[in-house]
Design a protein around this motif. Sequence first.
Motif: not given
Length: 170
Positions: A29-33, A48-51, A144-145
Amino acid sequence: MVLVKLWKWEPENLPSVVHSIRTAIAATISLAVARLFGLPEAYWAAIATLVVMQSTLGATLLISVERIAATALGALAGAFLATWFPENLFVFAAAVFVLGLLCAAFRMEKTAYRYASITLGIIVLIPRSNAAWIVALHRFFEVSVGILVALALVAVWPEHQAESAKRSAE
């Protein structure tokens, strides 16, 4: 023959199927956004999401605020350095040191200092065709996303403690 354990692990910290699914969904989702917003290096959002992905909103929220602030600090420092002192090894070293002092002064944890330093390094050390301020702004938004998507997913789909307790008992 004596078997030696080369790493330490706690059963409650092992990833579960549900945690793996949550993490994969959040990263996607973060990649898509980030792509939807046209960010040039959208993969930083997924990284960043994975971390950030953790099992509880409380733990994730506290550290995420620091990571966003530290990313902003590193982006500002990186934009300034890349604009006024490009490719200067000594200025880069001094900036990493000063970021550490600033993070300590702002009472940020080492993980925040790591985010600030990595952001600085990415902006200053990787040659780009865009102005440093644009690169810094993109980097800040990409990270941030990723952090915000992780927070949203953890809030909407929390990992239940019963699942962790069940894994611990096994």
